[in-house]
Design an enzyme around this catalytic site. Structure first.
Site, short mmCIF file in Angstrom:
data_model
loop_
_atom_site.label_atom_id
_atom_site.label_comp_id
_atom_site.label_asym_id
_atom_site.label_seq_id
_atom_site.Cartn_x
_atom_site.Cartn_y
_atom_site.Cartn_z
N ARG A 109 1.00 -1.60 -0.14
CA ARG A 109 0.09 -0.05 0.01
C ARG A 109 1.11 1.36 0.17
O ARG A 109 1.61 1.36 0.54
CB ARG A 109 -0.80 -0.03 0.89
N ARG B 45 -1.59 7.28 9.86
CA ARG B 45 -1.66 6.45 8.49
C ARG B 45 -1.93 7.65 7.46
O ARG B 45 -1.56 8.32 7.45
CB ARG B 45 -2.43 4.83 7.98
N LYS C 200 -3.74 1.57 15.01
CA LYS C 200 -3.76 2.35 13.99
C LYS C 200 -4.56 3.68 14.26
O LYS C 200 -5.11 3.79 15.40
CB LYS C 200 -4.34 1.94 12.78
N LYS D 267 -5.68 7.49 12.28
CA LYS D 267 -6.89 8.21 11.13
C LYS D 267 -6.65 9.30 11.38
O LYS D 267 -7.20 9.45 12.17
CB LYS D 267 -7.35 7.27 10.26
N CYS E 210 -14.59 -2.75 0.24
CA CYS E 210 -13.01 -2.62 0.68
C CYS E 210 -12.75 -3.92 -0.12
O CYS E 210 -13.95 -5.09 -1.57
CB CYS E 210 -13.94 -3.85 1.87
N CYS F 271 -7.42 -10.62 0.62
CA CYS F 271 -8.21 -9.85 1.66
C CYS F 271 -7.99 -11.70 3.39
O CYS F 271 -9.54 -12.22 3.93
CB CYS F 271 -9.21 -9.15 3.05
N CYS G 229 -15.91 -8.72 5.77
CA CYS G 229 -15.94 -8.60 7.53
C CYS G 229 -16.91 -6.97 8.61
O CYS G 229 -16.21 -6.61 7.86
CB CYS G 229 -15.05 -9.06 7.66
N CYS H 84 -13.23 -1.32 6.29
CA CYS H 84 -12.91 -0.69 5.62
C CYS H 84 -12.78 0.19 5.01
O CYS H 84 -12.93 0.91 4.46
CB CYS H 84 -11.98 -1.15 4.82
#
Length: 1459
Positions: free
Chosen positions: A932, A1001, A1091, A1093, A1317, A1323, A1362, A1366
């Site tokens: 990514r 990120r 994470k 953001k 996603c 994934c 899931c 995302c």
């Protein structure tokens, strides 16, 4: 012979030539069923000769009389559960319902000991096609009613290889019926008997019955007919009545398989010059689809060419009322100079069944035209598909007669070339252009010996056009007139890429098929052979299909390629271009597997991937034109079949190939191994490791099955703790179990997680299926226990409680049933417990040590290795990544390094589409890496786009993914290619550092195409934030960038890396004592708990979902000056959650207040420090900032912020407009530059047969690079803005956009507002399909929305595989969240602008049921909505769901009906 006062009814001809006659009374009634009335009304006569029978006959009695005494089962297929059905032959018949998979039921009930029979309709046999492969070894007579009068079903089933008969009168019915049972009993295979029930019901029978049937009876003929009419319809007898004086021969088809071509040719007079095939066809219109009948009819087309056959056409007929006029029209058409190749006469069948049948066949055609679209795109007007009938859709199953046509063309071309060679004297022409003409003619002749690629074809045809124009202007030259007489049209001089399109039917008798004739001809012609047989069915198919590729390569002067459009589009393009350029025969084998006409492209994609990855369908290209021997063969996939490997070995190409591409050697070696060998090797390694440890205690074998890794980690932890207690422990996957050896392993522990609806994880399924199917295994000596990991609330309905830890429960029960001894009761871990599965596990493990006698051992408690341990021990994110990259024996890095790799922007992946296929081949899973990009602001230069495009083809899966955070991802990068990939990205000043991991990120900004000044400010702010919070470790630079690399595209890369301003840190910090060390002044060596953001938006847009991130910044712009005055700052947003786990929830950001631009970084840093020091480091599911804020409350978090210098947040500034979503199309900014927002579905930039968007964007990037202006902006909704285009470049850009389907703005509002996603298959967290399924669902909903007048109304719909969120589904008006394969939760009521969370509406919905669930809601919205009311607001106002006003309350106020 006659009986008094009766008429005679024929009942049966048995195999011993007995004939039964049943008396019918004068009142027309029968005494009884002919099978039951044995003694009083049935008469038996024995005869060895034919006889004449007179009287009315019913088809049911005839069919019943044909049943032999050995018949086992009698079935019939009916529409309804009760009522009369014409297919009920006897009272003993079993009724099967049409809509309940009747052939699936039959496959379970019938056996090989006796013959069975089923009577059904045409549509049911088509729908039952997948089961017919399973029934291949069963004696079964299948009577098929031609109820739709669509005889194309007969050749459509030809590839089954079953004997097939066609009956339209009683004579053929009786003879074919008798033959059907004989063949079924002799071959122990099914037989297809196609019967026109309608025609037989309406007629009385007067005829001579024989025991033999003519396969191709001549119904009418003349003394020297010039036209053959070959009939496969119900109108043969009617046509025969009007055939006089037409000079035709009318031949019927009574036996279709086995195909007796030699016998048929004997009935064709040498005077025949034209052939017309008449086929009953219910669908109407001019069919330009494939006609499989022609494939069989012209197997030996060279014979027809030798006989001088000039014309072959196929005419379809529907319902006709005037047979005479219809016949005359058919004959006139075939005799005309330009016959209609798609003539349709009569009326189509209009019943629902006919419509469904037509849709079934149309789906097949739609799938099979994928390759033809690519050919048309590549060669355009230079393409000649010889057997295409001049249409846009090739007749892909009827290539044979096309070669004869090509030979005639080639012969005519040879005559023209010979004439041109004699005409190369300028004095022969009376024109001032004579010199130029001769030069052009010489060039034209030389071109016939050249390899003409696509570009060369275009140039050659320019020469042809000039020649023709000069000749036309030179009418007073005799030579010019002679040339024009031979070549009267410009196309006579043109060069074409000639193609024949066929099916894999050519693969069964290569020596006598059209393939051999084409290859041996050495002509410059290309074959495209489409193989549609799925891998699994090929294994079950008893017929031996030859390998056309190997056969062709043995000619040594034939170009050969094996391609798959759903595996590698790029390789397909290369193969087509190379084949066309090759001056000689070419064969392109194209894989397009489908089990039935209902298969979707998604299902074809999965089948294709399985076949390629297991080696069944290797991708390769063999080009004899390449001089170097090792360059002639190119292997484009990693695994090959043994027969191909043997060929390459024999030709010494495999060793050359592996030298050129060393990484292939391991997979090629593995492809030749078997599963048992791999298991033995793994077990031997484990035993060797055990020996090295020198343990002397009792053995303990631990086997795990795990999808997400928890069960694997727990099993390994248990193994370590067992070893510490002196036990001989081994830890292996359940995939490595050899069932026959299990009983001798003494003590065995099984640890399994739960997948889907109580299913075993992937690496446990094979063992479980084997264990379930074993009845004779004796496990009396085995001591065992099982521990399961599950979630008791994952399936919250009472009736679904059985899914909780079902694999562990089932395994425990099965082992007990097989007499194994449980040493510890079944242990169950529940994610709902306060300590997760650890609560149940602690007690279970304690009991285990007690039973094994090691509970008192003085063993220090082993601390479980957590992510925090991995980070702190990683030496600032280094770990052992370098060692792992250098280890060529493994496809993936060690587990700890996989966690660290995230900080470097990369995730480990496993293609689950091909997992089972690779396991079956003895191969490890197809591990790869997703890389990514860190792209703050979402702006990419054309150079950056082009390098990613190249990498996607060379190192990835041929596609680029635009993410929901406005950056790029490359998928399926093999470990060996990862360093090169990252270096190439960095060569254009893009890096992957901190694109993932527990750090800040990628900073996302609004794309904002209409305002350049504002966009520049927020984009620079995004870059500033990203750079400030970038990790300071030098590990990234050392691992990926330091020093040269042999795969660098340019030798100056190292210099580019070293001179870059910003980006990854290159030098360590100098600290006291003159030591150079890594330091992380902000993050510390353990970085953040989770994470982090940051999103920035500019009203009126919210394409970044500003309230979804840890920090959200809404820019406040001075409308007079377009200067950003500051930002309203929100904190604590986050999307991730866990199904039915109320401890987890999504959250929208909370307002802190207004901050000036110069204070933004400091304010974010203060928030980050609070998260760093207070976020949970023990429970990653509770470690995001949203939980930290809620745990300490917003007031406390504000006080903490003040202590870090963020002591003041001004009141929130007013936002001038309500936020809305981006529109698609062109806009011009205030500087005069143009921007176009292009729709990229779910962000997948790829080339498909329908739209080559990846190629289009590459060409636009090349144009930008050439023109020195323009760039790309990525949006948070996964689209691309073709940006900063000057007016003078606009037309060129628009032309490319149009050509490559990038300019489509006429999409539905639902599709434009959708997002997804990645989901399956790559994934690792996905439970369900997402990216690949959402477009299918939207297509199904669009037609209904159109009916409701809602096509252009925007509805924000998002899908994830899931619950991790995302695609930010919890802010969508409609969210579809994967729970297990094909099962989803449906959530409704999110705010259209992203300002409100949604609520669970229905749990555990099957994918097939989703449209039916949503359509009534859309209709109600259409009828009841208020002006301007969005769907999400409506469902809340209407009480369909309650509003979610705060993240923690998302699980509250959920209706009981949800579950």
């Amino acid at each position: 012979m006659a009986l008094p006062h009766t008429q005679l009814l024929l009942c049966c001809i048995f195999l011993d030539a007995y004939i039964y006659i049943q008396a019918q009374g004068e009142d027309g009634s029968f005494d009884a069923d002919p099978l039951l009335a044995c003694n009083n009304t049935r008469l038996r006569y024995r005869t060895d000769t034919a006889m004449t029978i007179e009287g009315p006959v019913t088809i049911q009695h005839v069919l019943a009389g044909l049943f032999p005494s050995s018949v086992d089962n009698i079935f019939y297929v009916a529409q309804e559960k009760s009522g009369k059905c014409p297919y009920e032959i006897t009272d003993a018949s079993t009724r099967l319902l049409k809509n309940e998979d009747p052939f699936g039921v039959i496959a379970q009930l019938v056996g090989k000991d006796g013959v069975s029979v089923v009577t059904t309709d045409a549509l049911s046999i088509m729908n039952g096609l997948p089961h017919l492969y399973i029934l291949k070894d069963v004696p079964l007579v299948i009577n098929v009613d031609m109820d739709l009068q669509d005889y194309s079903v007969v050749p459509a089933l030809k590839d089954l290889g079953f004997a097939s008969y066609v009956s339209a009168n009683y004579e053929t019915l009786i003879a074919n019926g008798k033959q059907s049972f004989q063949v079924a009993l002799e071959t122990l295979q099914p037989v297809l008997h196609f019967i026109d029930f309608a025609a037989l019901t309406k007629t009385s029978y007067v005829a001579e019955v024989t025991s033999e049937i003519d396969a191709f009876p001549i119904l009418a003929t003349s003394q020297a007919p010039d036209t053959l009419l070959f009939n496969l319809s119900s109108y043969g007898e009617q046509f025969a009545q009007h055939a006089a004086n037409l000079n035709i021969q009318l031949t019927n088809i009574n036996q279709y398989r086995p195909w007796k071509l030699t016998e048929f040719l004997q009935t064709v007079p040498n005077t025949i010059k034209r052939i017309v095939i008449v086929q009953g066809y219910s669908r109407g219109g001019q069919s330009k689809a494939f006609d499989p009948l022609l494939l069989d009819f012209f197997q030996d087309f060279a014979v027809l060419v030798q006989r001088g056959v000039k014309q072959v056409v196929l005419t379809n007929v529907g319902k006709i009322t005037d047979a005479k006029t219809t016949l005359q029209t058919i004959v006139d058409n075939v005799r005309s100079d330009n016959p209609d190749q798609h003539l349709y006469l009569g009326k189509p069948t209009t019943s629902p069944a006919a419509t469904q049948f037509a849709e079934s066949v149309a789906n097949v055609v739609k799938l099979e035209t994928a390759y033809l679209k690519v050919l048309h795109e590549l060669f355009s007007t230079n393409l000649d598909i010889i057997n295409e009938y001049g249409s846009d859709t090739a007749n892909v199953a009827a290539p044979e007669y096309g070669f004869g046509s090509f030979l005639r063309q080639d012969e005519a071309r040879g005559e023209l070339v010979a004439l041109v060679k004699k005409s190369l004297d300028p004095s022969l022409y009376h024109t001032e252009d004579a010199g130029e003409l001769v030069q052009l003619l010489s060039q034209w002749v030389a071109l016939h010996d050249a390899n003409l690629g696509d570009a060369e074809l275009g140039a050659a045809n320019e020469v042809a056009a000039k020649i023709f124009n000069i000749l036309q202007s030179n009418q007073d030259s005799a030579v010019a007139l002679d040339l024009l007489k031979v070549a009267p049209r410009e196309e006579c001089f043109q060069f074409k890429s000639h193609w024949l399109v066929g099916s894999d039917a050519w693969s069964y008798d290569l020596g006598h098929s059209g393939v051999h004739q084409v290859l041996a001809s050495k002509k410059n012609i290309n074959l495209l052979i489409i193989d549609s047989e799925p891998y699994e069915k090929s294994r079950a198919n008893p017929r031996h299909k030859k390998n056309v590729g190997l056969y062709a390569m043995n000619f040594h002067d034939v170009y050969v390629a094996s391609v798959a459009v759903y595996s590698s589009y790029t390789q397909l393009l290369a193969a087509f271009l190379e084949a066309s350029a090759f001056n000689g025969p070419s064969v392109v084998l194209a894989y397009l597997p489908y089990s039935s006409e209902k298969d979707t492209p998604l299902e074809v994609l999965r089948e294709t991937k399985n076949a390629v990855e297991c080696g069944y369908w290797p991708l390769y290209r063999y080009n004899p034109a390449k001089d170097a021997d090792d360059a002639a063969f190119t292997l484009d996939s990693a695994v090959i079949r043994k027969e191909l490997q043997s060929f390459l070995d024999r030709e010494n190409k495999l060793s050359l190939l592996t030298k050129r591409t060393p990484e292939l050697a391991r997979d090629i070696e593995a492809s030749a191994s078997d599963v048992i060998s791999r298991k033995v090797e793994n077990r031997a390694k484990a035993a060797y490791d055990q020996l090295l440890e020198g343990l002397s205690g009792p053995p303990l074998h631990i086997y795990y099955a795990s999808d997400g890794g928890n069960a694997t980690a727990l099993a390994k932890r248990l193994g370590n703790r067992a070893s510490a207690r002196g036990l001989k422990s081994t830890v292996l996957s359940m995939d490595d179990i050899i069932l026959e050896d299990l009983a001798g392993e003494e003590n065995v522990i099984f640890v399994t997680s739960t997948a889907g609806q109580g299913e075993f994880p992937q690496d446990g399924k094979t063992f479980w299926e084997e264990l379930k199917g074993s009845l004779d295994v004796d496990l009396a000596s085995l001591n065992f226990s099982v521990f399961g990991l599950g979630d008791s609330q994952y399936w919250p309905r009472k009736e679904d409680a059985r899914y909780y830890n079902k694999p562990a429960k089932d395994l425990f029960a099965r082992l007990e049933l097989l007499t194994a001894n449980p040493i510890v009761p079944l242990g169950l871990g529940d994610d709902q417990d306060a300590d997760g599965y650890q609560t149940g596990y602690a007690e279970w493990e304690k009991q285990l040590w007690e039973v094994l006698g090691v509970s008192g051992a003085d063993v220090p408690e082993e601390k479980e290795i957590t992510n925090e341990d991995i980070k702190s021990q990683s030496n600032f994110l280094r770990g052992t990544i370098v060692d792992g990259l250098n280890d060529k024996s493994a496809m993936q890095l060690a587990a700890d390094d996989q966690q660290l790799l995230k900080f470097h922007g990369c995730y480990s992946q496993n293609d689950r589409d091909v997992l089972e296929a690779r396991k079956a081949q003895g191969l490890e899973p197809l591990y790869s890496v997703m890389a990514r990009i860190r792209l703050p602001g979402g702006v990419a230069t054309p150079e950056q786009w082009l390098v990613l495009n190249r990498l996607s083809d060379e190192d990835g899966n041929g596609t680029m993914k635009i993410t929901t955070r406005a950056t790029f991802q490359l998928h399926c990068v093999l470990k060996n290619n990862l360093k090169h990939t990252i270096r190439a990205m960095n060569s254009t000043l893009m890096d992957t550092l901190a694109a993932a991991g527990d750090v800040n990120r990628n900073t996302m900004c609004s794309a904002l195409p209409a305002n350049a000044k504002v966009h520049k400010q927020v984009s620079e702010m995004g870059a500033k934030i990203s750079e400030h919070f970038l990790p300071k470790t030098t590990a990234y630079y050392e691992i990926w960038l330091q020093g040269p690399d042999e795969r660098d595209y340019d030798s100056n890369w190292e210099e580019i890396f070293g001179n870059r301003e910003g980006g990854p840190t290159k030098k360590k910090a100098l600290v006291a004592g003159n030591s150079l060390v890594d330091i992380e002044p902000l993050y510390s060596p353990v970085y953040l708990p989770r994470k982090f953001k940051v999103n920035i938006t500019v009203p009126p847009y919210n394409d970044v979902d500003v309230w979804s991130s840890d920090v959200g910044l809404i820019a406040i712009v001075d409308p007079a000056t377009d200067i950003v005055k500051g930002y309203n700052m929100y904190t604590g947003g986050g999307m991730g959650t866990t199904h039915n786990n109320k401890k987890t929830y999504p959250r929208t950001g909370s307002l802190l207040g207004f901050v000036a631009p110069e204070e933004v970084v400091a304010a974010i840093e203060a928030v980050m420090i609070i998260q760093r020091d207070n976020g949970s480091r023990t429970d990653r599911k509770h470690a995001r900032l949203k939980y930290t804020i809620d745990d300490m409350t917003k007031e406390v978090s504000r006080r903490r912020l003040r202590s870090f210098g963020a002591d003041k947040f001004d009141p929130r500034a007013a936002i001038r407009d309500q936020v809305k979503h981006r529109h698609f199309g062109w806009v011009k900014d205030e500087t005069g530059l143009n921007h176009f927002t292009a729709f990229i579905e779910n962000g997948r930039v790829e080339d498909t047969p329908d739209r080559a968007q990846k190629t289009g964007l590459r060409k636009i990037a090349e144009l930008m690079q050439k023109q020195g202006s323009g760039n790309f902006r990525l949006t948070g909704n996964q689209h691309v803005v073709i940006s900063s285009i000057k007016d003078e470049h606009l037309d060129a850009v628009k032309a490319l956009m149009k050509k490559y389907s990038l300019d489509n703005t006429e999409l539905s509002g639902l599709r434009q507002s959708s997002s997804s996603c990645v989901g399956l298959p790559t994934c690792g967290l996905a439970f369900s399909e997402s990216e690949r399924y959402l477009p299918v669902l939207i297509t199904e909903l669009e037609e209904y929305l159109e009916e409701c007048g809602l096509r252009h109304d925007s509805i924000v719909m998002r899908m994830t595989g899931c619950p991790n969120g995302c695609s930010r589904p919890y802010l969508a008006e409609v969210a579809i969240i994967g729970k297990s394969p094909h099962i989803y939760n449906i959530m409704l009521g999110g705010g259209y602008y992203g300002q409100r969370l949604n609520k669970l509406y229905k749990s555990s919905v099957k994918d097939d049921d989703i449209p039916g669930l949503l359509k009534p809601l859309f209709k109600r919205w259409m009828l009841e909505r208020e002006d301007g009311e969005h769907f999400g607001d409506f469902v809340v106002r209407a009480g369909i769901v309650k509003p979610t006003l705060e993240g923690r309350l998302i699980h509250e106020d959920v209706s009981e009906d949800v579950y």
